[in-house]
Motif scaffolding. Structure first.
Motif, PDB file in Angstrom:
ATOM      1  N   LYS A 312       0.830  -1.203   0.000  1.00 28.87           N
ATOM      2  CA  LYS A 312       0.000   0.000   0.000  1.00 28.87           C
ATOM      3  C   LYS A 312       0.864   1.251   0.000  1.00 28.87           C
ATOM      4  O   LYS A 312       0.618   2.199  -0.761  1.00 28.87           O
ATOM      5  N   VAL A 313       1.876   1.253   0.876  1.00 31.55           N
ATOM      6  CA  VAL A 313       2.752   2.425   0.949  1.00 31.55           C
ATOM      7  C   VAL A 313       3.406   2.665  -0.406  1.00 31.55           C
ATOM      8  O   VAL A 313       3.468   3.797  -0.902  1.00 31.55           O
ATOM      9  N   PHE A 314       3.860   1.595  -1.019  1.00 31.87           N
ATOM     10  CA  PHE A 314       4.564   1.741  -2.290  1.00 31.87           C
ATOM     11  C   PHE A 314       3.633   2.287  -3.370  1.00 31.87           C
ATOM     12  O   PHE A 314       4.037   3.122  -4.182  1.00 31.87           O
ATOM     13  N   VAL A 315       2.400   1.824  -3.373  1.00 33.83           N
ATOM     14  CA  VAL A 315       1.439   2.315  -4.365  1.00 33.83           C
ATOM     15  C   VAL A 315       1.264   3.823  -4.232  1.00 33.83           C
ATOM     16  O   VAL A 315       1.275   4.556  -5.229  1.00 33.83           O
ATOM     17  N   PHE A 316       1.145   4.302  -2.968  1.00 35.37           N
ATOM     18  CA  PHE A 316       0.955   5.742  -2.807  1.00 35.37           C
ATOM     19  C   PHE A 316       2.216   6.516  -3.148  1.00 35.37           C
ATOM     20  O   PHE A 316       2.134   7.648  -3.632  1.00 35.37           O
ATOM     21  N   CYS A 317       3.385   5.916  -2.906  1.00 34.24           N
ATOM     22  CA  CYS A 317       4.623   6.563  -3.335  1.00 34.24           C
ATOM     23  C   CYS A 317       4.604   6.741  -4.846  1.00 34.24           C
ATOM     24  O   CYS A 317       4.925   7.810  -5.379  1.00 34.24           O
ATOM     25  N   CYS A 318       4.211   5.675  -5.559  1.00 31.74           N
ATOM     26  CA  CYS A 318       4.181   5.750  -7.018  1.00 31.74           C
ATOM     27  C   CYS A 318       3.171   6.799  -7.475  1.00 31.74           C
ATOM     28  O   CYS A 318       3.415   7.532  -8.439  1.00 31.74           O
ATOM     29  N   LEU A 319       2.049   6.883  -6.762  1.00 26.20           N
ATOM     30  CA  LEU A 319       1.050   7.886  -7.111  1.00 26.20           C
ATOM     31  C   LEU A 319       1.657   9.285  -7.032  1.00 26.20           C
ATOM     32  O   LEU A 319       1.445  10.127  -7.909  1.00 26.20           O
ATOM     33  N   GLN A 320       2.449   9.517  -5.959  1.00 22.56           N
ATOM     34  CA  GLN A 320       3.053  10.842  -5.815  1.00 22.56           C
ATOM     35  C   GLN A 320       4.072  11.122  -6.901  1.00 22.56           C
ATOM     36  O   GLN A 320       4.198  12.252  -7.387  1.00 22.56           O
ATOM     37  N   VAL A 321       4.818  10.083  -7.298  1.00 17.83           N
ATOM     38  CA  VAL A 321       5.761  10.269  -8.403  1.00 17.83           C
ATOM     39  C   VAL A 321       5.000  10.651  -9.667  1.00 17.83           C
ATOM     40  O   VAL A 321       5.372  11.575 -10.401  1.00 17.83           O
ATOM     41  N   LEU A 322       3.889   9.964  -9.889  1.00 15.25           N
ATOM     42  CA  LEU A 322       3.061  10.226 -11.058  1.00 15.25           C
ATOM     43  C   LEU A 322       2.553  11.671 -11.030  1.00 15.25           C
ATOM     44  O   LEU A 322       2.599  12.374 -12.046  1.00 15.25           O
ATOM     45  N   VAL A 323       2.080  12.095  -9.857  1.00 16.44           N
ATOM     46  CA  VAL A 323       1.567  13.463  -9.723  1.00 16.44           C
ATOM     47  C   VAL A 323       2.666  14.453 -10.052  1.00 16.44           C
ATOM     48  O   VAL A 323       2.476  15.417 -10.789  1.00 16.44           O
ATOM     49  N   ARG A 324       3.867  14.187  -9.507  1.00 18.74           N
ATOM     50  CA  ARG A 324       4.941  15.144  -9.710  1.00 18.74           C
ATOM     51  C   ARG A 324       5.247  15.349 -11.189  1.00 18.74           C
ATOM     52  O   ARG A 324       5.465  16.462 -11.638  1.00 18.74           O
ATOM     53  N   TRP A 325       5.266  14.250 -11.942  1.00 21.72           N
ATOM     54  CA  TRP A 325       5.712  14.389 -13.323  1.00 21.72           C
ATOM     55  C   TRP A 325       4.592  14.742 -14.282  1.00 21.72           C
ATOM     56  O   TRP A 325       4.815  14.882 -15.472  1.00 21.72           O
ATOM     57  N   SER A 326       3.369  14.839 -13.782  1.00 27.25           N
ATOM     58  CA  SER A 326       2.286  15.187 -14.707  1.00 27.25           C
ATOM     59  C   SER A 326       1.639  16.525 -14.389  1.00 27.25           C
ATOM     60  O   SER A 326       0.693  16.911 -15.039  1.00 27.25           O
ATOM     61  N   MET A 327       2.144  17.244 -13.368  1.00 28.63           N
ATOM     62  CA  MET A 327       1.524  18.506 -12.993  1.00 28.63           C
ATOM     63  C   MET A 327       2.480  19.671 -13.256  1.00 28.63           C
ATOM     64  O   MET A 327       3.655  19.579 -12.923  1.00 28.63           O
ATOM     65  N   PRO A 328       1.976  20.767 -13.791  1.00 30.07           N
ATOM     66  CA  PRO A 328       2.818  21.957 -13.907  1.00 30.07           C
ATOM     67  C   PRO A 328       2.923  22.663 -12.563  1.00 30.07           C
ATOM     68  O   PRO A 328       2.074  22.471 -11.687  1.00 30.07           O
ATOM     69  N   ARG A 329       3.955  23.477 -12.419  1.00 30.91           N
ATOM     70  CA  ARG A 329       4.168  24.173 -11.150  1.00 30.91           C
ATOM     71  C   ARG A 329       3.176  25.318 -10.991  1.00 30.91           C
ATOM     72  O   ARG A 329       2.850  26.001 -11.959  1.00 30.91           O
ATOM     73  N   LEU A 330       2.704  25.506  -9.746  1.00 32.42           N
ATOM     74  CA  LEU A 330       1.803  26.624  -9.469  1.00 32.42           C
ATOM     75  C   LEU A 330       2.591  27.927  -9.414  1.00 32.42           C
ATOM     76  O   LEU A 330       3.794  27.920  -9.196  1.00 32.42           O
ATOM     77  N   ARG A 331       1.875  29.027  -9.610  1.00 35.01           N
ATOM     78  CA  ARG A 331       2.482  30.318  -9.343  1.00 35.01           C
ATOM     79  C   ARG A 331       2.388  30.551  -7.831  1.00 35.01           C
ATOM     80  O   ARG A 331       1.569  29.947  -7.164  1.00 35.01           O
ATOM     81  N   TYR A 332       3.235  31.476  -7.302  1.00 36.61           N
ATOM     82  CA  TYR A 332       3.267  31.569  -5.845  1.00 36.61           C
ATOM     83  C   TYR A 332       1.952  32.081  -5.263  1.00 36.61           C
ATOM     84  O   TYR A 332       1.497  31.594  -4.237  1.00 36.61           O
ATOM     85  N   ASP A 333       1.333  33.046  -5.955  1.00 43.34           N
ATOM     86  CA  ASP A 333       0.065  33.543  -5.423  1.00 43.34           C
ATOM     87  C   ASP A 333      -1.013  32.468  -5.516  1.00 43.34           C
ATOM     88  O   ASP A 333      -1.878  32.359  -4.649  1.00 43.34           O
TER      89      ASP A 333
END
Lengths: 363, 102, 169
Positions: A312-333
């Motif tokens: 389970k832990v590993f699955v959520f780790c992979c989910l976070q990796v996926l999120v990181r590489w598929s999301m653009p960075r927010l602006r600070y505001d």
């Protein structure tokens, strides 16, 4: 007494080994994941005796060796003490926080009962919150001590971001604690053991879906990963607060990232996905509602549960990796707007609704 | 095994409080003075917790809870004031903030 | 708590507290305070105040001190030159502190044994210092103070926002 100390030491060792290995593996998963998303091969250069096939093993070995043999550059004009202290301060709380998360049920060995949790405290949730709130010091110190304006910017961004999202995280945690009525992780996991109507596992996600989202998002923001990676923001401020780091210290910052991912996954798993629980697996073995059952020896049951927790832990780790590489960075505001005007009100509303429902249900 | 009497904690609290007071009196940097005040508050907290333990009552710990809340509120407002002062006067030195002195 | 443990915590505590007051750079001063607060949290834990110890780390070390560091970094307060003190200020402050320390210390060490109640060494019930025990007191006997505190926090938030906002001209 000696047995107790020995057991504690072994449990601590297991947890440390688990965390360190997971951090190493995640380093590889992250590269492979980024390669997958960017449609390239990635992470296949590390080879032992010309053999590059086992990518994971080779990268696991090559990475630390590479980092350890690099020169440790300390730029002129930095505060040497704080510059050295920062990576340690960053890594230490992250690793310690892991100690309160249970990785299995009680293990009975003859007379002995071993609670598979490195530190058994009744205020485990508070301990975890305390340790994660200390994580910000690594960012602040690294940014300050480097004597570099880009680092300083990263440090300022990091500290503001981490304080802001800690509120939403805290509110999510409080809602969960209210639901289970306990601050003890082991107790929280046990409460998720029974089945609703015999079929559906009573995992926290059913009771607190909003808190799950809040905790996951705030957790990603606390780990400073995309879309919340402004403190590092490599296209704007080089590497943010760890621009001036190299060698083993850089590795420590790097590892902190992965350890924090693992913590977020472990907490989400424990709060919302039953921790080490496997549906229909009791202490005697599997008992399915449609009548089948499969008796298993105690040790096998415990091992299965530990394995389930890790998966389970590993699955959520992979989910976070996926999120990181598929999301653009927010602006600070946008980041601040989201933290204060979306996450915080949602967390408050969730808390009030939870309290009201609990009052109504329990009377 | 011998244990530490409550008066030792009280003395430690007094010592920390004095150090904090000394900091407020001697330092001129507003932020450091402010941190010295936090130290004084914590010295009091220590005494509260020690006496709560001695008297076996939770009231002392409840007081510490309130002190922490007040400290948090104080930090938020105080730091905002320091920010405002810095924005207008470009200094955090208490002696240079003297417009209202007669 | 055994005397050994007490001094193990108390000596660094005093050293780091002095660090807060004596450090030249505000960042070092703040970090000394963080360490001192952390040591205090350990002391609270050993005095059976588990909840307070956790709160100490979460609220003080995790939030308030980060705020301090944030402001120090925002204002970019580097190591400052020797601070100007007004003539006689240090002497007066030192004398005042010593006198205070002497009298209050005497009260702490001499006056307390006559106070009623058991000493710190007696055992407590397991629930002492737990979240439940604290909450029970907080929400019954001190309920009014608790509510007033929440108003105080609200006022502080509004005040901080108003003060720190850039004035539009």
């Amino acid at each position: 007494m000696l047995t107790l100390i020995l057991i504690s030491a072994v449990k601590a060792l297991i947890v440390v080994a688990m965390v360190l290995n997971l951090a190493g593996i995640l380093g590889w998963v992250e590269r492979k994941g980024s390669a997958l998303i960017q449609d390239r091969i990635g992470a296949n250069r590390a080879a032992i005796f010309g053999f590059a096939g086992a990518g994971l093993v080779n990268t696991l070995l090559a990475d630390p060796i590479k980092f350890l043999t690099k020169e440790d550059v300390i730029p002129r004009g930095v505060d040497r003490l704080l510059h050295t202290l920062a990576p340690c301060v960053s890594l230490f709380p992250a690793m310690v926080a892991f100690a309160v998360v249970p990785f299995g049920d009680r293990l009975h060995v003859g007379e002995l009962v071993v609670n598979l949790q490195a530190i058994e405290v009744d205020v485990g949730v508070l301990f975890l919150l305390a340790m994660t709130s200390l994580g910000v010091y690594g960012v602040v110190l690294g940014g300050w001590a480097s004597n570099n304006r880009l680092s300083l910017l990263g440090g300022i961004r990091g500290s503001a971001q981490m304080i802001s999202y800690e509120l939403a995280m805290g509110l999510g945690v409080v809602a969960v604690v209210l639901t289970y009525g306990s601050l003890d992780f082991q107790e929280i996991v046990r409460r998720q053991g029974h089945m609703i109507g015999g079929w559906i596992p009573s995992w926290g996600i059913l009771y607190q879906p909003l808190a799950f989202l809040l905790l996951l998002i705030a957790g990603i923001a606390e780990t400073k990963r995309a879309p919340f990676d402004l403190p590092e923001g490599e296209s704007e401020i080089v590497s943010g607060y760890f621009t001036e780091y190299s060698g083993i210290k850089y590795l420590m910052f790097f590892m902190t990232d992965f350890v924090e991912i693992a913590i977020v996954s472990a907490v989400v798993t424990t709060f919302f996905f039953g921790g080490w629980q496997i549906p229909f697996l009791g202490s005697q073995g599997f008992v399915f509602p449609w009548g089948w059952s499969l008796a298993l020896p105690h040790v096998v049951v415990v091992l299965l549960q530990v394995a389930a927790y890790m998966v389970k832990v590993f699955v959520f780790c992979c989910l976070q990796v996926l999120v990181r590489w598929s999301m653009p960075r927010l602006r600070y505001d946008q980041l601040m707007w989201f933290g204060w005007k979306v996450m915080l009100p949602l967390g408050l509303a969730n808390l009030v609704v939870t309290a009201l429902v609990l009052l109504w249900v329990r009377g | 095994m011998t244990t530490v009497p409550a008066s030792w904690y009280a003395f430690l609290g007094v010592l920390l409080f004095t150090i904090g007071a000394l900091g407020v009196l001697v330092r001129r940097n507003l932020i450091i003075m402010f941190m010295a005040i936090e130290l004084m508050l914590n010295a009091v907290n220590l005494v509260f917790v020690a006496f709560a333990r001695q008297q076996q009552t939770m009231d002392g710990q409840v007081m510490v809870f309130f002190v922490m809340t007040v400290a948090a509120a104080e930090a938020a407002v105080g730091l905002a004031i320091i920010l405002a002062v810095f924005r207008n006067r470009e200094t955090v030195n208490a002696d240079e903030v003297n417009l209202l002195r007669w | 708590m055994s005397p050994f443990l007490f001094f193990l915590l108390a000596v660094p505590l005093v050293v780091f507290s002095l660090g807060v007051v004596l450090a030249r750079s505000p960042v070092r001063s703040a970090l000394s305070l963080v360490v001192a607060l952390f040591l205090l949290a350990v002391m609270f834990f050993l005095l059976d105040a588990r909840m307070i110890a956790a709160l100490q780390v979460i609220v003080y070390a995790g939030a308030i001190m980060v705020l301090f560091l944030f402001v120090i970094m925002l204002l970019n307060l580097q190591q400052e030159p020797v601070e100007t003190a007004r003539p006689g200020q240090r002497t007066i402050a030192g004398v005042f502190s010593l006198v205070f320390l002497f009298f209050m210390g005497a009260i702490a060490l001499r006056g307390l044994p006559v106070m009623p109640g058991p000493g710190v060494e007696t055992a407590v019930t397991p629930s002492f210092g737990s979240v439940e025990a604290l909450a029970e007191r907080l929400f019954t006997r001190h309920a009014l103070a608790f509510e007033v505190t929440s108003v105080l926090l609200l006022v502080a938030i509004v005040g901080a926002v108003v003060l720190a906002r850039k004035i539009q001209r």
